[in-house]
Design a protein around this motif. Structure first.
Motif, PDB file in Angstrom:
ATOM      1  N   ARG A  19     -19.901  12.921 -32.902  1.00  0.00           N
ATOM      2  CA  ARG A  19     -21.233  12.302 -32.856  1.00  0.00           C
ATOM      3  C   ARG A  19     -22.326  13.364 -32.906  1.00  0.00           C
ATOM      4  O   ARG A  19     -23.317  13.225 -33.633  1.00  0.00           O
ATOM      5  N   MET A  20     -22.138  14.418 -32.124  1.00  0.00           N
ATOM      6  CA  MET A  20     -23.146  15.473 -32.067  1.00  0.00           C
ATOM      7  C   MET A  20     -23.306  16.154 -33.432  1.00  0.00           C
ATOM      8  O   MET A  20     -24.429  16.409 -33.889  1.00  0.00           O
ATOM      9  N   ARG A  59     -22.595  14.892 -36.368  1.00  0.00           N
ATOM     10  CA  ARG A  59     -23.174  13.957 -37.333  1.00  0.00           C
ATOM     11  C   ARG A  59     -24.677  13.765 -37.142  1.00  0.00           C
ATOM     12  O   ARG A  59     -25.371  13.318 -38.051  1.00  0.00           O
ATOM     13  N   GLU A  60     -25.199  14.088 -35.978  1.00  0.00           N
ATOM     14  CA  GLU A  60     -26.647  14.011 -35.778  1.00  0.00           C
ATOM     15  C   GLU A  60     -27.376  15.111 -36.542  1.00  0.00           C
ATOM     16  O   GLU A  60     -28.577  15.007 -36.779  1.00  0.00           O
ATOM     17  N   HIS A  61     -26.642  16.156 -36.923  1.00  0.00           N
ATOM     18  CA  HIS A  61     -27.269  17.310 -37.561  1.00  0.00           C
ATOM     19  C   HIS A  61     -26.713  17.634 -38.940  1.00  0.00           C
ATOM     20  O   HIS A  61     -27.373  18.355 -39.697  1.00  0.00           O
ATOM     21  N   ASN A  67     -23.772  16.594 -42.393  1.00  0.00           N
ATOM     22  CA  ASN A  67     -22.789  15.763 -43.084  1.00  0.00           C
ATOM     23  C   ASN A  67     -21.550  16.566 -43.478  1.00  0.00           C
ATOM     24  O   ASN A  67     -20.800  16.158 -44.367  1.00  0.00           O
TER      25      ASN A  67
END
Length: 229
Positions: free
Chosen positions: A65-66, A68-70, A72
């Protein structure tokens, strides 16, 4: 040389994977402090991340999750657990593939090569914008936008969408999608494609386009144009 961040706390397995991938000229980095995974990710700037699910402090889902916040960047999950919900959750969080332990190294290497070949080769000749169903598809930046807004897709999601809109209003079979995505369908479960398609539909739904990817049961999928039946 591709850089791979291997988030695996089993030191024996980590070293074995690192040694094997080193034979294929991959540069493998590990984690020293499991409370500072994102700092290591930022420092390394890997082209691929491999994450174990069971980790100290926080599990692999948290770090996925972390990331994917920043980013791809493509992600492969490793897990010794055999519950199917683990794979489904991994894909829903944006992972590109899932490998269950124990695994054969040839399978892991085949998956890594397929993902890196797809992600870092296919975009070289697609620095262009496409239009579909009233939306603009930015293949280089993995973005889809229309009057409703803009979303960013993972590499897998964009590649699936690209394959479908190249033949819009025509059926693309599941077998073809699997072969184009993962090169060798022996190394991918049928459920993996289903999860990726469902995740793509959910993201497109944010732009009111979720129903423009149609399932043709027993055949495949169609990217419909507006006004088509």
């Amino acid at each position: 040389m591709f850089k791979i961040l291997l988030i695996e706390d089993d030191t024996t397995l980590f070293q074995e994977i690192k040694d094997r991938l080193g034979q294929w000229s991959y540069d493998v980095y590990g984690i020293e402090d499991y409370e500072r995974v994102m700092e290591t990710f930022t420092d390394v700037q890997p082209e691929l991340v491999i994450i174990d699910i069971q980790l100290p402090k926080f599990d692999g889902f948290h770090w996925c999750r972390m990331i994917r916040e920043h980013s791809n960047v493509p992600i492969i999950f490793l897990s010794s657990r055999d519950h199917p919900t683990d794979m489904v959750m991994s894909m829903n969080l944006g992972a590109d593939d899932f490998v269950q332990k124990p695994f054969h190294f040839d399978v892991l290497i085949a998956k890594i090569q397929a993902i890196l070949r797809r992600v870092y080769n296919y975009s070289n000749d697609v620095n262009e914008l496409k239009t579909w169903a009233g939306a603009t598809i930015d293949l280089e930046r993995n973005r889809v936008s229309n009057e409703t807004g803009m979303i960013e897709l993972t590499k897998n999601e964009m590649y699936i969408l690209k394959l479908l809109i190249e033949r819009k209003n025509k059926i693309v079979s599941r077998e073809e999608l699997i072969n184009r995505l993962w090169d060798d369908q022996r190394f991918v479960s049928d459920n993996t494609l289903t999860v990726n398609i469902n995740r793509l539909r959910k993201r497109l739904g944010e732009l009111g386009l979720g129903d423009m990817i149609e399932t043709k049961f027993g055949q495949g999928y169609v990217a419909k144009e507006q006004g088509s039946q």
